[in-house]
Write a protein that holds these residues in place. Structure first.
Motif, short mmCIF file in Angstrom:
data_model
loop_
_atom_site.label_atom_id
_atom_site.label_comp_id
_atom_site.label_asym_id
_atom_site.label_seq_id
_atom_site.Cartn_x
_atom_site.Cartn_y
_atom_site.Cartn_z
N ALA A 20 0.79 -1.12 0.14
CA ALA A 20 0.06 -0.03 -0.04
C ALA A 20 0.86 1.29 0.13
CB ALA A 20 -1.15 0.09 1.12
N PRO A 21 1.25 1.69 -1.19
CA PRO A 21 2.19 3.04 -1.24
C PRO A 21 1.69 4.02 -0.49
CG PRO A 21 1.79 2.09 -3.44
CD PRO A 21 0.70 1.42 -2.66
N GLY A 22 2.57 4.50 0.40
CA GLY A 22 2.29 5.75 1.31
C GLY A 22 1.93 5.43 2.71
N ASN A 23 1.75 4.12 2.83
CA ASN A 23 1.44 3.73 4.09
C ASN A 23 2.36 2.57 4.78
OD1 ASN A 23 -1.43 4.80 4.59
ND2 ASN A 23 -1.54 3.64 2.57
N SER A 24 2.54 2.60 5.91
CA SER A 24 3.53 1.77 6.69
C SER A 24 3.20 1.33 8.14
CB SER A 24 4.95 2.37 6.67
OG SER A 24 4.86 3.55 7.44
N MET A 48 27.89 5.55 5.71
CA MET A 48 26.68 5.14 5.04
C MET A 48 26.94 4.73 3.80
SD MET A 48 24.34 8.68 5.67
CE MET A 48 25.55 9.61 5.54
N GLY A 49 26.14 3.52 3.48
CA GLY A 49 26.29 2.89 2.03
C GLY A 49 25.51 3.76 1.05
N GLY A 50 25.99 3.70 0.01
CA GLY A 50 25.48 4.65 -1.34
C GLY A 50 25.89 5.94 -1.05
N ASP A 51 24.98 7.05 -1.56
CA ASP A 51 25.32 8.19 -1.36
C ASP A 51 24.80 8.93 0.02
OD1 ASP A 51 22.60 8.46 -1.72
OD2 ASP A 51 22.32 9.57 -3.57
N GLY A 52 24.27 8.07 0.81
CA GLY A 52 23.85 8.57 2.13
C GLY A 52 22.55 9.38 1.97
N GLY A 53 21.90 9.56 0.85
CA GLY A 53 20.57 10.25 0.74
C GLY A 53 19.60 9.66 1.61
N ARG A 54 18.69 10.37 1.99
CA ARG A 54 17.22 9.88 2.61
C ARG A 54 16.54 9.45 1.51
NH1 ARG A 54 15.94 14.50 7.32
NH2 ARG A 54 17.43 13.72 8.69
N GLN A 55 15.77 8.17 1.92
CA GLN A 55 14.67 7.79 0.94
C GLN A 55 13.31 8.12 1.16
OE1 GLN A 55 14.63 3.49 1.33
NE2 GLN A 55 14.17 3.21 -0.82
N HIS A 56 12.92 7.92 2.42
CA HIS A 56 11.32 8.12 2.92
C HIS A 56 11.46 9.04 4.22
CE1 HIS A 56 10.55 4.65 0.26
NE2 HIS A 56 10.02 5.52 -0.37
N LEU A 57 10.32 9.85 4.30
CA LEU A 57 9.91 10.34 5.93
C LEU A 57 8.91 9.84 6.42
CD1 LEU A 57 10.69 14.19 4.82
CD2 LEU A 57 12.16 12.66 5.85
N PHE A 58 8.63 8.98 7.51
CA PHE A 58 7.77 8.47 8.06
C PHE A 58 7.00 9.39 9.13
CE2 PHE A 58 10.49 5.54 6.28
CZ PHE A 58 9.71 4.42 5.87
N ASP A 59 5.57 9.38 9.19
CA ASP A 59 4.77 10.03 10.24
C ASP A 59 4.17 8.74 10.98
OD1 ASP A 59 2.56 10.86 11.64
OD2 ASP A 59 2.35 12.55 10.11
N LEU A 60 4.83 8.54 12.29
CA LEU A 60 4.32 7.44 13.24
C LEU A 60 2.79 7.54 13.52
CD1 LEU A 60 7.49 7.52 15.47
CD2 LEU A 60 7.05 6.08 13.68
N ALA A 61 2.56 8.83 13.99
CA ALA A 61 1.19 8.83 14.29
C ALA A 61 0.15 8.50 13.16
CB ALA A 61 0.82 10.38 14.38
N SER A 62 0.28 8.63 11.84
CA SER A 62 -0.91 8.37 10.77
C SER A 62 -0.31 7.23 10.11
CB SER A 62 -0.83 9.56 9.80
OG SER A 62 0.39 9.84 9.08
N THR A 68 1.91 6.96 7.90
CA THR A 68 2.17 6.90 6.60
C THR A 68 3.44 7.34 6.22
OG1 THR A 68 1.54 9.45 6.79
CG2 THR A 68 -0.25 7.74 6.03
N TYR A 69 3.97 7.57 4.87
CA TYR A 69 5.42 7.86 4.49
C TYR A 69 5.37 8.58 3.20
CZ TYR A 69 5.79 4.20 1.18
OH TYR A 69 5.74 3.22 0.09
N THR A 70 6.21 9.69 2.84
CA THR A 70 6.37 10.27 1.82
C THR A 70 7.83 10.10 1.24
OG1 THR A 70 6.97 12.49 2.94
CG2 THR A 70 4.55 12.09 2.54
#
Length: 179
Positions: free
Chosen positions: A113-117, A159-173, A175-177
């Motif tokens: 379910a994209p956007g949900n976690s 960090m492996g790779g370029d170290g860039g962030r992949q997703h940001l997570f909202d624990l309360a909801s 969801t992630y972006t």
């Protein structure tokens, strides 16, 4: 300096060639990162200045030309946690100064379910000078850190790779972006 950034980079390169990007490889790099913090001089003055994560001052000590890993120094303000986020690859950190809380989550859902976690805490501990913290490849690549105790914290991060962030997570909801 008894153990330089260049010597550390050479040792990490050897581990990656021998063991690959495995948990065992990360665990083998941990004592080397501890040695670099203990014997590598003042890492906060080496390398190039960087803004690091959004608004977090730091230093870039090494960027692998083949984009296999990146070594940085990051500082975190007291009481200001980073967003819960993931990187596309593994990572480890070692405390230089201050006291940091380091929490890692693992995904419990299958990602269908994209956007949900659905996240569950995998580890939650404090990091002080010489202590290690790890995150791994997905699904254990989600974490947050922040300084506690009224003083900023400073850590060396590999960090492996370029170290860039992949997703940001909202624990309360739950969801992630994309980062």
């Amino acid at each position: 300096m008894a153990y330089s950034v260049a010597a550390f980079v050479s040792d990490v390169d050897a581990i990656l060639k021998e063991r690959g990007e495995t948990m065992e490889g990360s665990w083998a790099m941990g004592p080397l990162l501890q040695r670099l913090v203990a014997e590598g001089g003042d890492l906060t003055l080496q390398g190039e200045p960087s803004s690091g994560s959004p608004g977090v001052p730091g230093r870039v000590l090494h960027v692998d030309p083949d984009t296999r890993f990146r070594l940085v120094v990051a500082r975190f303000a007291s009481g200001q946690p980073t967003p819960v986020h993931s990187h596309g690859r593994w990572g480890l950190e070692c405390g230089i100064s201050g006291k940091e809380r380091f929490t890692v989550w693992t995904r419990q859902d299958d990602g269908s379910a994209p956007g949900n976690s659905k996240l569950m805490v995998f580890s939650d501990h404090h990091i002080e000078r010489g202590d290690l913290g790890f995150w791994y490849d997905a699904p254990r690549n989600i974490h947050r850190q922040w300084a506690e105790g009224g003083e900023p914290s400073c850590v060396a991060i590999l960090m492996g790779g370029d170290g860039g962030r992949q997703h940001l997570f909202d624990l309360a909801s739950g969801t992630y972006t994309d980062a």
